[in-house]
Design a protein around this motif. Structure first.
Motif, PDB file in Angstrom:
ATOM      1  N   ALA A   1      -3.099   9.251 -10.413  1.00 22.14           N
ATOM      2  CA  ALA A   1      -1.935  10.084  -9.989  1.00 22.14           C
ATOM      3  C   ALA A   1      -0.705   9.198  -9.915  1.00 22.14           C
ATOM      4  O   ALA A   1       0.420   9.407 -10.562  1.00 22.14           O
ATOM      5  N   PHE A   2      -1.005   7.810  -9.761  1.00 22.29           N
ATOM      6  CA  PHE A   2       0.205   7.107  -9.648  1.00 22.29           C
ATOM      7  C   PHE A   2       1.240   6.974 -10.854  1.00 22.29           C
ATOM      8  O   PHE A   2       2.220   6.626 -10.563  1.00 22.29           O
ATOM      9  N   ASP A   3       0.476   6.614 -11.841  1.00 27.67           N
ATOM     10  CA  ASP A   3       1.361   6.707 -13.079  1.00 27.67           C
ATOM     11  C   ASP A   3       2.114   7.652 -13.363  1.00 27.67           C
ATOM     12  O   ASP A   3       3.216   7.585 -13.933  1.00 27.67           O
ATOM     13  N   LEU A   4       1.741   9.053 -13.125  1.00 32.71           N
ATOM     14  CA  LEU A   4       2.447  10.141 -13.256  1.00 32.71           C
ATOM     15  C   LEU A   4       3.472  10.315 -12.121  1.00 32.71           C
ATOM     16  O   LEU A   4       4.759  10.510 -12.372  1.00 32.71           O
ATOM     17  N   LEU A   5       3.467   9.659 -10.847  1.00 33.33           N
ATOM     18  CA  LEU A   5       4.492   9.653  -9.997  1.00 33.33           C
ATOM     19  C   LEU A   5       5.390   8.548 -10.044  1.00 33.33           C
ATOM     20  O   LEU A   5       6.647   8.780  -9.620  1.00 33.33           O
TER      21      LEU A   5
ATOM     22  N   LEU B   1      -5.847  -3.697  -6.489  1.00 37.95           N
ATOM     23  CA  LEU B   1      -7.108  -3.524  -5.786  1.00 37.95           C
ATOM     24  C   LEU B   1      -7.672  -1.960  -5.845  1.00 37.95           C
ATOM     25  O   LEU B   1      -8.874  -1.838  -5.888  1.00 37.95           O
ATOM     26  N   TYR B   2      -6.477  -1.161  -5.889  1.00 37.34           N
ATOM     27  CA  TYR B   2      -6.838   0.424  -5.958  1.00 37.34           C
ATOM     28  C   TYR B   2      -5.650   1.184  -6.726  1.00 37.34           C
ATOM     29  O   TYR B   2      -4.569   0.660  -6.239  1.00 37.34           O
ATOM     30  N   LYS B   3      -5.887   1.732  -7.684  1.00 39.52           N
ATOM     31  CA  LYS B   3      -4.821   2.762  -8.141  1.00 39.52           C
ATOM     32  C   LYS B   3      -5.276   4.014  -8.485  1.00 39.52           C
ATOM     33  O   LYS B   3      -6.309   4.144  -9.393  1.00 39.52           O
ATOM     34  N   HIS B   4      -4.860   5.114  -7.839  1.00 42.64           N
ATOM     35  CA  HIS B   4      -5.039   6.436  -8.217  1.00 42.64           C
ATOM     36  C   HIS B   4      -4.516   6.665  -9.583  1.00 42.64           C
ATOM     37  O   HIS B   4      -3.354   6.284  -9.939  1.00 42.64           O
TER      38      HIS B   4
ATOM     39  N   GLN C   1      -4.057  10.539   1.154  1.00 43.29           N
ATOM     40  CA  GLN C   1      -4.695   9.993   0.110  1.00 43.29           C
ATOM     41  C   GLN C   1      -4.099   8.674  -0.501  1.00 43.29           C
ATOM     42  O   GLN C   1      -3.143   8.592  -0.462  1.00 43.29           O
ATOM     43  N   SER C   2      -4.884   7.595  -0.626  1.00 45.90           N
ATOM     44  CA  SER C   2      -4.311   6.207  -0.773  1.00 45.90           C
ATOM     45  C   SER C   2      -4.092   6.625  -2.504  1.00 45.90           C
ATOM     46  O   SER C   2      -4.648   7.241  -3.287  1.00 45.90           O
ATOM     47  N   LEU C   3      -2.772   5.846  -2.665  1.00 39.53           N
ATOM     48  CA  LEU C   3      -2.422   6.015  -4.189  1.00 39.53           C
ATOM     49  C   LEU C   3      -2.421   4.541  -4.807  1.00 39.53           C
ATOM     50  O   LEU C   3      -2.924   4.592  -5.858  1.00 39.53           O
TER      51      LEU C   3
ATOM     52  N   HIS D   1       0.832  -1.278  -0.163  1.00 35.60           N
ATOM     53  CA  HIS D   1       0.086  -0.112   0.063  1.00 35.60           C
ATOM     54  C   HIS D   1       0.927   1.170   0.109  1.00 35.60           C
ATOM     55  O   HIS D   1       1.820   1.275   0.773  1.00 35.60           O
ATOM     56  N   PHE D   2       0.420   2.208  -0.933  1.00 37.42           N
ATOM     57  CA  PHE D   2       1.121   3.493  -0.899  1.00 37.42           C
ATOM     58  C   PHE D   2       0.113   4.526  -0.812  1.00 37.42           C
ATOM     59  O   PHE D   2      -1.079   4.594  -1.008  1.00 37.42           O
ATOM     60  N   SER D   3       0.616   5.702   0.280  1.00 36.42           N
ATOM     61  CA  SER D   3      -0.280   6.773   0.532  1.00 36.42           C
ATOM     62  C   SER D   3       0.564   7.880   0.466  1.00 36.42           C
ATOM     63  O   SER D   3       1.528   7.891   0.940  1.00 36.42           O
ATOM     64  N   VAL D   4       0.055   9.109   0.262  1.00 37.97           N
ATOM     65  CA  VAL D   4       0.514  10.349   0.572  1.00 37.97           C
ATOM     66  C   VAL D   4       0.013  11.140   1.668  1.00 37.97           C
ATOM     67  O   VAL D   4      -1.348  11.046   1.650  1.00 37.97           O
ATOM     68  N   SER D   5       0.607  11.828   2.156  1.00 39.83           N
ATOM     69  CA  SER D   5      -0.113  12.651   3.207  1.00 39.83           C
ATOM     70  C   SER D   5       0.727  13.975   3.150  1.00 39.83           C
ATOM     71  O   SER D   5       1.549  14.531   2.634  1.00 39.83           O
TER      72      SER D   5
END
Length: 103
Positions: free
Chosen positions: A86-90, A81-84, A68-70, A42-46
């Motif tokens: 923005a993940f592909d940009l980061l 299961l979840y991919k924001h 925010q979960s990424l 799991h990756f998230s940003v804060s």
């Protein structure tokens, strides 16, 4: 649900970014809908309000904080299961192949 968006930068480079939000999975308290696994990558940003008090940097939680979960992937079957979006940009990858993220 899968969502893809084509992004073109100022130099006319084109990239397709995609997001994933499964309707059959809500949070890391739920088992993976594919295999029943209970462990996830799991990756998230804060972010928040930071300041200084008596020459010490502190996070001011009395103002605001945000998380925010990424990206979330099952460790057992590797299902995303979840991919924001923005993940592909980061975390760009060649030919838009999924980033392996092996830890």
């Amino acid at each position: 649900m899968r969502l893809s968006i084509r992004v073109i930068d100022q130099e006319e480079n084109e990239q397709t970014i995609s997001g994933v939000k499964r309707d059959d999975w809500e949070s890391m308290n739920d088992p993976c809908p594919e295999c029943g696994g209970l462990e996830f990558d799991h990756f998230s940003v804060s972010g928040g309000h930071y300041g200084s008090r008596d020459s010490v940097d502190v996070m001011r939680s009395d103002f605001w904080d945000a998380e925010q979960s990424l990206f979330t992937r099952c460790r057992e079957c590797r299902e995303i299961l979840y991919k924001h979006l923005a993940f592909d940009l980061l975390f760009p990858s060649d030919d838009n192949v999924e980033v392996p993220l092996d830890f």
